[in-house]
Enzyme design. Structure first.
Site, mmCIF file in Angstrom:
data_model
loop_
_atom_site.group_PDB
_atom_site.id
_atom_site.type_symbol
_atom_site.label_atom_id
_atom_site.label_comp_id
_atom_site.label_asym_id
_atom_site.label_seq_id
_atom_site.Cartn_x
_atom_site.Cartn_y
_atom_site.Cartn_z
ATOM 1 N N ARG A 46 10.019 6.334 31.677
ATOM 2 C CA ARG A 46 10.374 5.856 33.028
ATOM 3 C C ARG A 46 9.570 6.614 34.063
ATOM 4 O O ARG A 46 9.356 6.141 35.171
ATOM 5 C CB ARG A 46 11.874 6.103 33.292
ATOM 6 C CG ARG A 46 12.815 5.144 32.657
ATOM 7 C CD ARG A 46 14.226 5.444 33.081
ATOM 8 N NE ARG A 46 14.315 5.453 34.549
ATOM 9 C CZ ARG A 46 15.245 6.136 35.204
ATOM 10 N NH1 ARG A 46 16.131 6.861 34.540
ATOM 11 N NH2 ARG A 46 15.299 6.094 36.511
ATOM 12 N N ASP A 66 14.257 18.187 40.018
ATOM 13 C CA ASP A 66 13.599 17.429 38.938
ATOM 14 C C ASP A 66 12.756 18.330 38.047
ATOM 15 O O ASP A 66 12.336 17.906 36.969
ATOM 16 C CB ASP A 66 12.709 16.323 39.524
ATOM 17 C CG ASP A 66 13.538 15.274 40.238
ATOM 18 O OD1 ASP A 66 12.961 14.489 41.008
ATOM 19 O OD2 ASP A 66 14.767 15.258 40.047
ATOM 20 N N ARG A 113 26.143 9.839 41.441
ATOM 21 C CA ARG A 113 25.163 9.082 42.254
ATOM 22 C C ARG A 113 25.831 8.124 43.248
ATOM 23 O O ARG A 113 25.610 6.928 43.261
ATOM 24 C CB ARG A 113 24.190 8.300 41.366
ATOM 25 C CG ARG A 113 23.597 9.021 40.200
ATOM 26 C CD ARG A 113 22.775 10.237 40.524
ATOM 27 N NE ARG A 113 21.538 9.985 41.218
ATOM 28 C CZ ARG A 113 20.386 9.689 40.620
ATOM 29 N NH1 ARG A 113 20.356 9.560 39.315
ATOM 30 N NH2 ARG A 113 19.293 9.515 41.329
ATOM 31 N N CYS A 168 19.835 7.986 36.572
ATOM 32 C CA CYS A 168 20.135 8.825 35.411
ATOM 33 C C CYS A 168 21.578 9.338 35.489
ATOM 34 O O CYS A 168 22.194 9.370 36.536
ATOM 35 C CB CYS A 168 19.226 10.040 35.385
ATOM 36 S SG CYS A 168 17.557 9.704 35.810
ATOM 37 N N LYS A 197 5.955 8.490 40.849
ATOM 38 C CA LYS A 197 7.013 7.490 40.591
ATOM 39 C C LYS A 197 7.852 7.315 41.853
ATOM 40 O O LYS A 197 8.156 6.199 42.259
ATOM 41 C CB LYS A 197 7.901 7.957 39.450
ATOM 42 C CG LYS A 197 9.270 7.271 39.380
ATOM 43 C CD LYS A 197 10.104 7.712 38.197
ATOM 44 C CE LYS A 197 11.086 8.783 38.529
ATOM 45 N NZ LYS A 197 12.343 8.348 39.144
ATOM 46 N N ASN A 198 8.225 8.460 42.486
ATOM 47 C CA ASN A 198 9.166 8.376 43.601
ATOM 48 C C ASN A 198 8.518 8.005 44.931
ATOM 49 O O ASN A 198 9.179 8.035 45.967
ATOM 50 C CB ASN A 198 9.982 9.668 43.699
ATOM 51 C CG ASN A 198 10.939 9.783 42.500
ATOM 52 O OD1 ASN A 198 11.184 8.794 41.803
ATOM 53 N ND2 ASN A 198 11.426 10.968 42.239
HETATM 54 C C1 EPZ Z 1 16.051 11.142 44.511
HETATM 55 O O1 EPZ Z 1 17.297 10.674 44.029
HETATM 56 C C2 EPZ Z 1 15.106 11.080 43.329
HETATM 57 N N1 EPZ Z 1 15.015 9.698 42.839
HETATM 58 C C3 EPZ Z 1 15.632 11.971 42.209
HETATM 59 O O2 EPZ Z 1 14.646 11.968 41.182
HETATM 60 C C4 EPZ Z 1 15.783 13.397 42.729
HETATM 61 O O3 EPZ Z 1 16.352 14.192 41.707
HETATM 62 C C5 EPZ Z 1 16.688 13.399 43.962
HETATM 63 O O4 EPZ Z 1 16.164 12.501 44.964
HETATM 64 C C6 EPZ Z 1 16.816 14.781 44.597
HETATM 65 O O5 EPZ Z 1 15.542 15.262 44.918
HETATM 66 C C7 EPZ Z 1 14.241 8.817 43.521
HETATM 67 O O6 EPZ Z 1 13.618 9.119 44.524
HETATM 68 C C8 EPZ Z 1 14.197 7.423 42.946
HETATM 69 P P1 EPZ Z 1 19.796 12.238 46.645
HETATM 70 P P2 EPZ Z 1 18.471 10.330 45.087
HETATM 71 O O7 EPZ Z 1 20.365 11.057 47.348
HETATM 72 O O8 EPZ Z 1 17.882 9.897 46.367
HETATM 73 C C9 EPZ Z 1 24.406 13.130 46.828
HETATM 74 C C10 EPZ Z 1 13.822 11.754 39.030
HETATM 75 O O9 EPZ Z 1 13.991 12.496 38.055
HETATM 76 N N2 EPZ Z 1 24.567 11.833 47.512
HETATM 77 O O10 EPZ Z 1 18.804 13.088 47.367
HETATM 78 O O11 EPZ Z 1 19.452 9.450 44.417
HETATM 79 C C11 EPZ Z 1 23.965 12.955 45.386
HETATM 80 O O12 EPZ Z 1 25.084 12.707 44.552
HETATM 81 C C12 EPZ Z 1 14.989 11.405 39.903
HETATM 82 O O13 EPZ Z 1 12.704 11.273 39.406
HETATM 83 C C13 EPZ Z 1 25.837 11.485 47.982
HETATM 84 O O14 EPZ Z 1 26.802 12.235 47.814
HETATM 85 O O15 EPZ Z 1 19.125 11.753 45.285
HETATM 86 C C14 EPZ Z 1 23.312 14.281 45.079
HETATM 87 O O16 EPZ Z 1 24.302 15.225 44.728
HETATM 88 C C15 EPZ Z 1 16.304 11.918 39.335
HETATM 89 N N3 EPZ Z 1 25.999 10.295 48.609
HETATM 90 C C16 EPZ Z 1 22.708 14.687 46.431
HETATM 91 O O17 EPZ Z 1 23.340 13.871 47.416
HETATM 92 C C17 EPZ Z 1 24.958 9.436 48.838
HETATM 93 O O18 EPZ Z 1 25.177 8.373 49.451
HETATM 94 C C18 EPZ Z 1 21.212 14.446 46.520
HETATM 95 O O19 EPZ Z 1 20.994 13.111 46.086
HETATM 96 C C19 EPZ Z 1 23.678 9.795 48.357
HETATM 97 C C20 EPZ Z 1 23.505 11.008 47.706
#
Ligand code: EPZ
Length: 418
Positions: free
Chosen positions: A398, A305, A122, A117, A22-23
Protein backbone atom coordinates in the site's frame (compact mmCIF):
# COMPACT_ATOMS: atom_id res chain seq x y z
CA UNK A 1 -2.88 -12.62 -0.54
CA UNK A 2 0.85 -12.45 -1.38
CA UNK A 3 3.69 -13.09 1.02
CA UNK A 4 7.39 -12.21 1.20
CA UNK A 5 10.04 -14.82 2.00
CA UNK A 6 13.15 -13.14 3.46
CA UNK A 7 16.47 -14.87 4.18
CA UNK A 8 18.31 -12.88 6.85
CA UNK A 9 21.95 -12.00 7.22
CA UNK A 10 22.92 -10.80 3.71
CA UNK A 11 25.37 -7.91 3.61
CA UNK A 12 23.53 -5.11 1.79
CA UNK A 13 25.12 -2.26 -0.15
CA UNK A 14 24.45 0.14 -2.98
CA UNK A 15 21.84 2.75 -3.85
CA UNK A 16 18.09 2.74 -3.21
CA UNK A 17 15.83 5.31 -4.83
CA UNK A 18 12.77 6.88 -3.18
CA UNK A 19 9.39 7.12 -4.96
CA UNK A 20 6.75 9.84 -4.85
CA UNK A 21 4.98 10.36 -1.51
CA UNK A 22 1.90 8.17 -0.88
CA UNK A 23 0.49 10.83 1.45
CA UNK A 24 0.68 13.50 -1.24
CA UNK A 25 -0.30 11.40 -4.28
CA UNK A 26 -3.51 10.17 -2.62
CA UNK A 27 -4.52 13.77 -1.83
CA UNK A 28 -3.57 15.47 -5.10
CA UNK A 29 -5.64 12.87 -6.99
CA UNK A 30 -8.73 14.09 -5.10
CA UNK A 31 -7.88 17.65 -6.18
CA UNK A 32 -8.44 16.56 -9.82
CA UNK A 33 -12.20 16.78 -9.11
CA UNK A 34 -11.91 20.52 -8.33
CA UNK A 35 -11.71 21.57 -11.98
CA UNK A 36 -12.99 20.27 -15.32
CA UNK A 37 -9.61 20.85 -16.95
CA UNK A 38 -6.94 18.19 -17.55
CA UNK A 39 -4.57 17.60 -14.65
CA UNK A 40 -1.11 16.13 -15.33
CA UNK A 41 0.63 14.40 -12.43
CA UNK A 42 4.16 12.96 -12.47
CA UNK A 43 6.16 10.81 -10.04
CA UNK A 44 2.96 9.08 -8.90
CA UNK A 45 3.92 6.01 -6.80
CA UNK A 46 2.11 3.02 -8.33
CA UNK A 47 1.14 1.58 -4.94
CA UNK A 48 -2.11 -0.07 -3.84
CA UNK A 49 -3.70 3.01 -2.22
CA UNK A 50 -3.06 5.07 -5.36
CA UNK A 51 -4.43 2.30 -7.59
CA UNK A 52 -7.61 2.14 -5.44
CA UNK A 53 -8.06 5.91 -5.66
CA UNK A 54 -7.59 5.85 -9.45
CA UNK A 55 -10.27 3.13 -9.60
CA UNK A 56 -12.68 5.27 -7.56
CA UNK A 57 -12.06 8.30 -9.80
CA UNK A 58 -12.43 6.25 -12.98
CA UNK A 59 -15.76 4.81 -11.79
CA UNK A 60 -16.93 8.34 -10.98
CA UNK A 61 -16.28 9.20 -14.63
CA UNK A 62 -12.79 10.75 -14.63
CA UNK A 63 -10.94 9.92 -17.86
CA UNK A 64 -7.53 8.60 -16.76
CA UNK A 65 -4.58 8.16 -19.12
CA UNK A 66 -1.35 6.52 -17.87
CA UNK A 67 1.10 8.18 -20.24
CA UNK A 68 4.17 6.54 -18.64
CA UNK A 69 5.16 4.85 -15.33
CA UNK A 70 4.12 7.27 -12.61
CA UNK A 71 2.70 9.76 -15.11
CA UNK A 72 -1.07 10.31 -15.34
CA UNK A 73 -3.39 12.72 -17.17
CA UNK A 74 -6.84 13.08 -15.61
CA UNK A 75 -9.86 14.66 -17.33
CA UNK A 76 -12.60 15.05 -14.69
CA UNK A 77 -15.64 15.83 -16.88
CA UNK A 78 -19.11 14.17 -16.58
CA UNK A 79 -18.75 13.00 -12.99
CA UNK A 80 -21.60 10.72 -11.89
CA UNK A 81 -21.99 10.58 -8.11
CA UNK A 82 -24.21 7.49 -8.39
CA UNK A 83 -21.07 5.62 -9.44
CA UNK A 84 -19.29 6.41 -6.14
CA UNK A 85 -17.71 3.15 -4.94
CA UNK A 86 -18.41 3.06 -1.18
CA UNK A 87 -16.58 -0.21 -0.57
CA UNK A 88 -13.32 1.11 -2.04
CA UNK A 89 -13.69 4.42 -0.17
CA UNK A 90 -13.94 2.59 3.14
CA UNK A 91 -10.66 0.71 2.47
CA UNK A 92 -8.25 3.55 3.18
CA UNK A 93 -8.08 6.83 5.06
CA UNK A 94 -6.94 9.12 2.24
CA UNK A 95 -10.26 8.65 0.39
CA UNK A 96 -11.78 11.22 2.79
CA UNK A 97 -10.02 13.92 0.73
CA UNK A 98 -12.69 13.33 -1.95
CA UNK A 99 -15.33 14.79 0.37
CA UNK A 100 -14.54 18.50 -0.10
CA UNK A 101 -14.31 18.46 -3.92
CA UNK A 102 -17.45 16.30 -4.28
CA UNK A 103 -19.39 18.51 -1.85
CA UNK A 104 -18.36 21.62 -3.80
CA UNK A 105 -19.50 20.05 -7.08
CA UNK A 106 -22.70 18.29 -5.98
CA UNK A 107 -23.74 20.22 -2.83
CA UNK A 108 -24.97 16.93 -1.32
CA UNK A 109 -22.80 13.81 -0.74
CA UNK A 110 -23.30 10.50 1.06
CA UNK A 111 -19.93 9.40 2.42
CA UNK A 112 -18.97 6.21 4.32
CA UNK A 113 -16.66 6.23 7.31
CA UNK A 114 -13.17 6.23 5.72
CA UNK A 115 -10.95 3.20 6.28
CA UNK A 116 -7.36 3.13 7.41
CA UNK A 117 -4.90 0.92 9.22
CA UNK A 118 -5.85 -0.66 12.56
CA UNK A 119 -3.47 1.63 14.44
CA UNK A 120 -6.30 3.36 16.24
CA UNK A 121 -10.02 3.98 15.99
CA UNK A 122 -9.45 6.74 13.39
CA UNK A 123 -12.49 8.96 14.23
CA UNK A 124 -13.62 11.80 11.97
CA UNK A 125 -15.22 14.04 14.61
CA UNK A 126 -12.83 16.89 13.72
CA UNK A 127 -13.89 16.71 10.06
CA UNK A 128 -17.59 16.82 11.04
CA UNK A 129 -16.91 19.79 13.35
CA UNK A 130 -15.06 21.57 10.53
CA UNK A 131 -17.73 21.01 7.88
CA UNK A 132 -20.44 22.14 10.31
CA UNK A 133 -18.44 25.33 10.93
CA UNK A 134 -18.42 25.87 7.14
CA UNK A 135 -22.20 25.63 7.12
CA UNK A 136 -22.72 22.02 6.01
CA UNK A 137 -25.67 20.07 7.43
CA UNK A 138 -24.53 16.56 8.45
CA UNK A 139 -26.74 13.57 9.18
CA UNK A 140 -25.06 10.47 10.60
CA UNK A 141 -26.50 7.11 9.50
CA UNK A 142 -25.05 3.85 10.73
CA UNK A 143 -23.28 3.03 7.45
CA UNK A 144 -22.53 6.54 6.18
CA UNK A 145 -22.73 10.30 6.76
CA UNK A 146 -24.89 12.62 4.66
CA UNK A 147 -23.25 16.01 3.97
CA UNK A 148 -25.56 18.74 2.66
CA UNK A 149 -24.06 22.11 1.73
CA UNK A 150 -25.55 24.35 -0.86
CA UNK A 151 -22.34 26.37 -0.91
CA UNK A 152 -20.02 26.60 2.09
CA UNK A 153 -19.35 29.80 4.04
CA UNK A 154 -15.82 30.58 5.24
CA UNK A 155 -15.26 30.21 9.00
CA UNK A 156 -12.62 30.00 11.73
CA UNK A 157 -11.93 26.36 12.55
CA UNK A 158 -9.88 25.48 15.63
CA UNK A 159 -8.47 21.93 15.72
CA UNK A 160 -8.30 20.81 19.39
CA UNK A 161 -5.64 18.41 18.17
CA UNK A 162 -3.63 18.33 14.96
CA UNK A 163 -5.06 16.18 12.18
CA UNK A 164 -3.24 15.74 8.86
CA UNK A 165 -6.12 14.66 6.63
CA UNK A 166 -8.46 16.90 8.65
CA UNK A 167 -6.31 19.91 7.75
CA UNK A 168 -6.07 18.82 4.11
CA UNK A 169 -9.77 17.99 3.70
CA UNK A 170 -10.99 21.28 5.19
CA UNK A 171 -8.35 23.26 3.28
CA UNK A 172 -9.72 21.80 0.05
CA UNK A 173 -13.34 22.40 1.09
CA UNK A 174 -12.54 26.04 1.95
CA UNK A 175 -11.12 26.79 -1.52
CA UNK A 176 -14.67 27.26 -2.90
CA UNK A 177 -16.29 28.50 0.34
CA UNK A 178 -17.57 32.11 0.29
CA UNK A 179 -15.24 34.41 2.26
CA UNK A 180 -12.30 33.61 4.49
CA UNK A 181 -11.56 30.36 6.30
CA UNK A 182 -8.87 30.17 8.98
CA UNK A 183 -7.55 26.80 10.20
CA UNK A 184 -6.00 27.14 13.68
CA UNK A 185 -3.61 24.43 14.96
CA UNK A 186 -3.35 23.02 11.43
CA UNK A 187 -0.91 20.16 10.69
CA UNK A 188 2.45 21.20 9.16
CA UNK A 189 3.39 18.22 6.97
CA UNK A 190 5.42 19.00 3.79
CA UNK A 191 2.70 17.28 1.75
CA UNK A 192 0.22 19.93 2.96
CA UNK A 193 2.44 22.75 1.73
CA UNK A 194 2.92 20.96 -1.61
CA UNK A 195 -0.85 20.58 -1.97
CA UNK A 196 -1.41 24.29 -1.28
CA UNK A 197 1.40 25.29 -3.68
CA UNK A 198 -0.32 23.41 -6.51
CA UNK A 199 -3.76 24.83 -5.66
CA UNK A 200 -2.35 28.39 -5.57
CA UNK A 201 -0.80 27.85 -9.04
CA UNK A 202 -4.31 27.03 -10.23
CA UNK A 203 -5.94 30.15 -8.80
CA UNK A 204 -6.68 29.24 -5.18
CA UNK A 205 -5.75 31.75 -2.45
CA UNK A 206 -4.13 29.83 0.41
CA UNK A 207 -1.54 31.29 2.79
CA UNK A 208 0.26 29.68 5.74
CA UNK A 209 0.12 26.05 4.55
CA UNK A 210 2.90 24.16 6.36
CA UNK A 211 2.45 26.33 9.47
CA UNK A 212 -0.11 26.01 12.28
CA UNK A 213 -2.39 28.70 10.83
CA UNK A 214 -3.71 28.34 7.29
CA UNK A 215 -5.89 31.08 5.73
CA UNK A 216 -7.99 30.31 2.65
CA UNK A 217 -9.79 33.08 0.68
CA UNK A 218 -12.65 31.40 -1.21
CA UNK A 219 -12.65 31.65 -5.02
CA UNK A 220 -15.31 30.73 -7.59
CA UNK A 221 -13.23 28.24 -9.52
CA UNK A 222 -9.68 27.02 -10.13
CA UNK A 223 -7.90 25.68 -13.22
CA UNK A 224 -5.86 22.47 -13.52
CA UNK A 225 -2.22 22.03 -14.52
CA UNK A 226 0.91 20.00 -13.95
CA UNK A 227 2.28 18.78 -10.63
CA UNK A 228 5.11 16.50 -9.53
CA UNK A 229 4.72 14.45 -6.34
CA UNK A 230 7.40 15.19 -3.72
CA UNK A 231 9.64 12.31 -2.51
CA UNK A 232 8.15 10.05 0.17
CA UNK A 233 9.78 11.07 3.48
CA UNK A 234 8.41 8.00 5.28
CA UNK A 235 9.84 5.64 2.66
CA UNK A 236 13.12 7.56 3.03
CA UNK A 237 13.13 7.20 6.82
CA UNK A 238 12.22 3.51 6.55
CA UNK A 239 15.35 2.93 4.42
CA UNK A 240 17.46 4.86 6.97
CA UNK A 241 16.30 2.43 9.68
CA UNK A 242 16.87 -0.53 7.31
CA UNK A 243 20.44 0.55 6.44
CA UNK A 244 21.37 1.09 10.11
CA UNK A 245 19.71 -2.10 11.36
CA UNK A 246 21.46 -4.24 8.71
CA UNK A 247 24.79 -2.42 9.31
CA UNK A 248 25.06 -1.64 5.58
CA UNK A 249 26.60 1.06 3.38
CA UNK A 250 23.53 2.41 1.59
CA UNK A 251 22.94 5.62 -0.37
CA UNK A 252 19.30 6.72 -0.42
CA UNK A 253 18.68 8.82 -3.55
CA UNK A 254 15.98 11.10 -5.02
CA UNK A 255 14.82 12.10 -1.54
CA UNK A 256 14.34 15.28 0.54
CA UNK A 257 16.62 14.76 3.60
CA UNK A 258 15.31 18.01 5.10
CA UNK A 259 11.86 16.46 5.54
CA UNK A 260 13.21 13.98 8.13
CA UNK A 261 15.77 16.05 10.04
CA UNK A 262 14.57 14.85 13.47
CA UNK A 263 14.82 11.09 12.69
CA UNK A 264 18.27 11.75 11.14
CA UNK A 265 19.32 13.66 14.27
CA UNK A 266 18.23 10.75 16.49
CA UNK A 267 20.09 8.29 14.25
CA UNK A 268 23.25 10.39 14.68
CA UNK A 269 22.68 10.34 18.48
CA UNK A 270 22.73 6.53 18.19
CA UNK A 271 26.18 6.81 16.61
CA UNK A 272 25.16 6.49 12.97
CA UNK A 273 27.58 7.78 10.31
CA UNK A 274 25.24 9.79 8.01
CA UNK A 275 26.08 12.35 5.32
CA UNK A 276 23.22 14.27 3.71
CA UNK A 277 23.18 16.15 0.38
CA UNK A 278 20.47 18.09 -1.47
CA UNK A 279 18.67 14.92 -2.59
CA UNK A 280 20.51 12.00 -1.01
CA UNK A 281 21.41 10.42 2.34
CA UNK A 282 24.67 8.45 2.52
CA UNK A 283 24.84 5.91 5.35
CA UNK A 284 28.05 4.12 6.37
CA UNK A 285 27.74 0.94 8.43
CA UNK A 286 28.32 1.65 12.14
CA UNK A 287 29.94 -1.08 14.23
CA UNK A 288 27.77 -0.41 17.24
CA UNK A 289 24.71 1.77 17.80
CA UNK A 290 23.66 3.18 21.16
CA UNK A 291 20.13 2.94 22.61
CA UNK A 292 18.06 6.18 22.57
CA UNK A 293 14.55 7.24 23.55
CA UNK A 294 12.00 8.04 20.82
CA UNK A 295 8.78 9.99 21.32
CA UNK A 296 6.56 10.38 18.27
CA UNK A 297 5.20 13.86 17.59
CA UNK A 298 3.34 15.74 14.88
CA UNK A 299 5.52 17.14 12.07
CA UNK A 300 8.29 18.28 12.22
CA UNK A 301 8.73 15.96 15.24
CA UNK A 302 9.57 12.27 14.97
CA UNK A 303 6.93 10.89 12.60
CA UNK A 304 4.62 8.22 14.03
CA UNK A 305 4.92 6.46 10.64
CA UNK A 306 8.65 5.88 11.34
CA UNK A 307 8.09 4.48 14.82
CA UNK A 308 7.85 0.82 13.74
CA UNK A 309 10.97 0.74 11.48
CA UNK A 310 13.01 2.55 14.16
CA UNK A 311 11.71 0.24 16.91
CA UNK A 312 13.24 -2.70 14.99
CA UNK A 313 16.50 -0.73 14.78
CA UNK A 314 16.44 -0.19 18.56
CA UNK A 315 16.36 -3.96 19.15
CA UNK A 316 19.86 -3.94 17.63
CA UNK A 317 21.12 -0.97 19.69
CA UNK A 318 23.21 -1.36 22.86
CA UNK A 319 21.31 -0.48 26.02
CA UNK A 320 17.72 0.32 26.98
CA UNK A 321 15.45 2.45 24.75
CA UNK A 322 12.00 3.83 25.52
CA UNK A 323 9.60 4.26 22.59
CA UNK A 324 6.60 6.47 23.38
CA UNK A 325 3.87 6.50 20.68
CA UNK A 326 1.87 9.67 21.37
CA UNK A 327 -0.25 9.96 18.19
CA UNK A 328 -2.15 6.66 17.82
CA UNK A 329 -3.47 4.57 20.68
CA UNK A 330 -3.00 1.21 18.92
CA UNK A 331 0.33 1.57 17.15
CA UNK A 332 2.62 -0.54 19.36
CA UNK A 333 0.78 -3.87 19.45
CA UNK A 334 2.81 -5.13 16.45
CA UNK A 335 5.84 -5.37 18.79
CA UNK A 336 4.69 -8.82 19.93
CA UNK A 337 6.05 -10.15 16.63
CA UNK A 338 9.46 -8.74 17.52
CA UNK A 339 9.34 -10.42 20.94
CA UNK A 340 8.50 -13.70 19.20
CA UNK A 341 11.61 -13.20 17.02
CA UNK A 342 13.75 -12.84 20.15
CA UNK A 343 13.70 -9.10 20.87
CA UNK A 344 13.69 -8.03 24.53
CA UNK A 345 10.65 -5.73 24.66
CA UNK A 346 8.55 -4.79 27.69
CA UNK A 347 5.19 -3.07 27.06
CA UNK A 348 4.86 -0.55 29.92
CA UNK A 349 1.43 0.60 28.70
CA UNK A 350 -0.34 0.54 25.29
CA UNK A 351 1.68 3.59 24.16
CA UNK A 352 5.12 2.91 25.68
CA UNK A 353 7.61 0.05 25.20
CA UNK A 354 11.04 -0.52 26.75
CA UNK A 355 13.56 -2.23 24.44
CA UNK A 356 16.82 -3.76 25.66
CA UNK A 357 19.36 -4.60 22.98
CA UNK A 358 21.15 -5.80 21.09
CA UNK A 359 19.42 -9.17 20.67
CA UNK A 360 19.76 -11.70 17.87
CA UNK A 361 16.44 -12.06 16.02
CA UNK A 362 15.32 -15.44 14.68
CA UNK A 363 13.23 -15.75 11.49
CA UNK A 364 9.51 -16.47 12.02
CA UNK A 365 6.19 -16.69 10.17
CA UNK A 366 4.55 -13.26 10.48
CA UNK A 367 1.50 -11.41 9.18
CA UNK A 368 1.58 -7.70 8.41
CA UNK A 369 -1.19 -5.84 10.35
CA UNK A 370 -0.55 -2.45 8.69
CA UNK A 371 1.90 -0.94 6.25
CA UNK A 372 4.45 0.48 8.70
CA UNK A 373 4.50 -2.64 10.91
CA UNK A 374 4.82 -4.49 7.60
CA UNK A 375 8.02 -2.70 6.58
CA UNK A 376 9.28 -3.25 10.15
CA UNK A 377 8.78 -7.00 9.63
CA UNK A 378 10.76 -6.84 6.37
CA UNK A 379 13.63 -5.06 8.17
CA UNK A 380 13.47 -7.61 11.02
CA UNK A 381 13.58 -10.43 8.45
CA UNK A 382 16.68 -8.91 6.81
CA UNK A 383 18.59 -8.96 10.13
CA UNK A 384 17.18 -12.21 11.58
CA UNK A 385 18.92 -15.59 11.49
CA UNK A 386 17.16 -17.89 9.04
CA UNK A 387 13.96 -17.41 7.06
CA UNK A 388 11.10 -14.97 7.77
CA UNK A 389 7.75 -15.28 6.01
CA UNK A 390 5.51 -12.19 5.92
CA UNK A 391 1.86 -12.75 4.98
CA UNK A 392 -0.64 -10.08 3.86
CA UNK A 393 1.95 -7.99 2.03
CA UNK A 394 -0.88 -6.02 0.41
CA UNK A 395 -0.54 -3.92 3.56
CA UNK A 396 3.15 -3.28 2.78
CA UNK A 397 2.61 -2.63 -0.93
CA UNK A 398 0.00 0.00 0.00
CA UNK A 399 2.89 2.32 0.73
CA UNK A 400 6.19 1.04 -0.72
CA UNK A 401 6.50 1.07 -4.52
CA UNK A 402 8.58 -1.77 -6.11
CA UNK A 403 9.80 -2.74 -2.62
CA UNK A 404 11.06 -6.22 -3.50
CA UNK A 405 12.92 -5.00 -6.62
CA UNK A 406 14.48 -2.11 -4.68
CA UNK A 407 15.65 -4.43 -1.86
CA UNK A 408 17.00 -7.02 -4.32
CA UNK A 409 18.93 -4.10 -5.88
CA UNK A 410 20.93 -3.67 -2.66
CA UNK A 411 21.53 -7.40 -2.24
CA UNK A 412 18.60 -8.54 -0.10
CA UNK A 413 17.44 -12.15 -0.39
CA UNK A 414 13.69 -11.53 -0.70
CA UNK A 415 11.17 -13.33 -2.87
CA UNK A 416 7.44 -13.05 -3.27
CA UNK A 417 4.83 -15.83 -3.33
CA UNK A 418 1.31 -15.05 -4.46
C1 EPZ B 1 -2.33 10.79 8.37
O1 EPZ B 1 -3.40 10.05 8.92
C2 EPZ B 1 -1.51 9.80 7.58
N1 EPZ B 1 -2.33 9.19 6.54
C3 EPZ B 1 -1.00 8.71 8.52
O2 EPZ B 1 -0.13 7.88 7.75
C4 EPZ B 1 -0.18 9.34 9.64
O3 EPZ B 1 0.21 8.33 10.54
C5 EPZ B 1 -1.03 10.39 10.36
O4 EPZ B 1 -1.53 11.36 9.42
C6 EPZ B 1 -0.26 11.14 11.44
O5 EPZ B 1 0.87 11.73 10.87
C7 EPZ B 1 -2.58 9.90 5.41
O6 EPZ B 1 -2.15 11.02 5.22
C8 EPZ B 1 -3.43 9.19 4.38
P1 EPZ B 1 -4.49 12.33 11.94
P2 EPZ B 1 -4.65 10.84 9.59
O7 EPZ B 1 -5.85 12.79 11.58
O8 EPZ B 1 -4.82 12.15 8.93
C9 EPZ B 1 -6.97 11.79 15.89
C10 EPZ B 1 0.70 5.90 6.89
O9 EPZ B 1 1.31 4.99 7.47
N2 EPZ B 1 -8.14 12.29 15.15
O10 EPZ B 1 -3.36 13.31 11.86
O11 EPZ B 1 -5.80 9.91 9.65
C11 EPZ B 1 -6.51 10.44 15.38
O12 EPZ B 1 -7.27 9.40 15.97
C12 EPZ B 1 -0.51 6.50 7.54
O13 EPZ B 1 1.03 6.41 5.77
C13 EPZ B 1 -9.34 12.49 15.85
O14 EPZ B 1 -9.42 12.23 17.06
O15 EPZ B 1 -4.11 11.07 11.05
C14 EPZ B 1 -5.07 10.40 15.80
O16 EPZ B 1 -4.98 9.98 17.15
C15 EPZ B 1 -0.91 5.77 8.81
N3 EPZ B 1 -10.42 12.94 15.18
C16 EPZ B 1 -4.64 11.87 15.72
O17 EPZ B 1 -5.85 12.63 15.67
C17 EPZ B 1 -10.39 13.26 13.85
O18 EPZ B 1 -11.42 13.70 13.31
C18 EPZ B 1 -3.83 12.20 14.48
O19 EPZ B 1 -4.55 11.67 13.38
C19 EPZ B 1 -9.18 13.05 13.15
C20 EPZ B 1 -8.06 12.58 13.83
Amino acid sequence: MGKFIVQGGNKLSGEISVSGAKNMATKILAVSLMSEQTMKISRVPEIEDVKRLLEILEELGVKIERVAKGEYHLVPKNIDLDKFNYDLVSQFRASILLLGPLLARFKKVKFPHPGGCIIGKRPIDLFVKGFKALGAKITEHNEYYEFDANGLIGAKIVFPQMTVTGTETLMLAAVFAKGTTTLINAAHEPEIRALADYLNCQGAKITGAGTNTVVIEGVAEISAGEVEIIPDRIETGSYVALALATKSNIKITNCHPHDILIPLELAKQMGADITIGEDYIDIKAARELKAINIKTHEYPGFATDLQAPFTVLLTQSKGQSLVHETVFEGRLFYTDFLSRMGANILMCDPQRVLITGPTQLIGKKLESPDLRAGIAMVIAGLIAKGETEIENIYQVERGYEDLMEKLKGIGADITRQD
